[in-house]
Design a protein around this motif. Structure first.
Motif, short mmCIF file in Angstrom:
data_model
loop_
_atom_site.label_atom_id
_atom_site.label_comp_id
_atom_site.label_asym_id
_atom_site.label_seq_id
_atom_site.Cartn_x
_atom_site.Cartn_y
_atom_site.Cartn_z
N ASP A 16 0.84 -1.17 0.00
CA ASP A 16 0.00 0.00 0.00
C ASP A 16 0.89 1.24 0.00
O ASP A 16 2.09 1.16 0.24
CB ASP A 16 -0.89 0.00 1.24
N SER A 17 0.24 2.36 -0.23
CA SER A 17 1.00 3.60 -0.10
C SER A 17 1.35 3.80 1.37
O SER A 17 0.67 3.29 2.27
CB SER A 17 0.19 4.77 -0.63
N VAL A 40 -3.08 4.12 -7.07
CA VAL A 40 -2.51 4.58 -5.80
C VAL A 40 -2.16 6.06 -5.96
O VAL A 40 -1.34 6.41 -6.81
CB VAL A 40 -1.25 3.76 -5.44
N LEU A 56 -0.48 9.45 -4.51
CA LEU A 56 0.57 9.82 -3.56
C LEU A 56 0.72 11.34 -3.49
O LEU A 56 0.84 12.00 -4.52
CB LEU A 56 1.91 9.22 -3.99
N GLU A 75 4.63 10.83 0.86
CA GLU A 75 4.04 9.49 0.70
C GLU A 75 4.84 8.69 -0.33
O GLU A 75 5.28 9.23 -1.34
CB GLU A 75 2.57 9.58 0.29
N PHE A 97 5.49 4.64 -2.33
CA PHE A 97 4.89 3.38 -2.78
C PHE A 97 5.96 2.57 -3.48
O PHE A 97 6.80 3.12 -4.21
CB PHE A 97 3.73 3.66 -3.75
#
Lengths: 117, 117
Positions: free
Chosen positions: A3-4, B68, B70, B74, B76
Motif C-alpha cells: 500500500d502507499s 494509488v 501519492l 508518501e 509506494f
C-alpha cells in the motif's frame, strides 16, 4: 505491505529513539522511518551502504575525517565499510534504507529488533 | 558522489519531465530525482521493485486493478513485474530508486539516458 505509505503517519505511531520501523520492503531492503535524538554509537557496515534522508530536524553524520550535516530534504549515503556516528542535537526524523537484517548498530548483539508498522 | 545531497537544489538544475537525474549511488542502485507531468507509458520491470517517494505535487500510480494516489511525504513500492503507469495532473517532483541501468520505460530502446547531477 503493498500500500502507499504516509511517512508522517508512520512516525506518529511511536516515540522511541533509535528504534527504526520498517514501512516497506524494496529489493531485499527494508525502508524504515526512525526518530533519533542524542549520540548513536560509532559503527560500520562491511557489506552495505547506508542511506539517510532527513524528513524533519537536523543530524550530523560524523565520519572519521569529517562531519556531514543534514537538514530536511537532504540525504547522504555512508559508503560500506565507513565508520560513522549519527548525532542529533534535537529530535530528528529520518528515512533509512538498508538490506533486511542489517544490524543498526553494526553488531547483531546490540541491534534493535526488526519492527514493522 | 560521496557528499550530502540537497534534493530541492538538484531539482532546480533542470526542467525536463520524465528525465530522471542520478544524485547518489546506493548498493548498486541509482537514487534519482525526477520532474513529471502528464501520463507516462504503461510498463513493468521484470527484475526489480520500483521505489517512488513524492517530494512535491501529487501523482497517481495506476496499476491494472487500482490506482494509488501519492502526496508529498508518501511513498509506494511497485512490486517487480507489476504493470504500472505514473500520471501527474500537475508537475510533481519525485525521489526514485532503481538498480543502476534499469530502463525507466521498461524498455532499453525508449529509456531515458542515465544523467547525473
Amino acid at each position: 505491505m503493498h500500500d502507499s505509505v504516509n511517512l508522517a503517519e508512520k512516525l506518529a505511531l511511536f516515540d522511541e529513539h533509535w528504534s527504526p520501523r520498517t514501512v516497506a520492503e524494496f529489493n531485499g531492503h527494508d525502508v524504515m522511518v526512525v526518530k533519533v535524538k542524542g549520540e548513536f554509537n560509532w559503527h560500520s557496515h562491511a557489506d552495505t551502504d547506508d542511506f539517510f534522508l532527513v524528513l524533519e530536524g537536523q543530524i550530523d553524520i560524523e565520519l572519521r575525517d569529517r562531519t556531514v550535516t543534514l537538514n530536511p530534504g537532504e540525504m547522504f549515503i555512508v559508503p560500506k565499510g565507513a565508520e560513522h556516528r549519527p548525532v542529533a542535537r534535537q529530535e530528528a526524523h529520518l528515512l533509512l534504507i538498508e538490506p533486511t537484517g542489517t544490524p543498526n548498530t553494526g553488531d547483531p548483539e546490540t541491534a534493535a529488533k526488526r519492527q514493522c508498522v
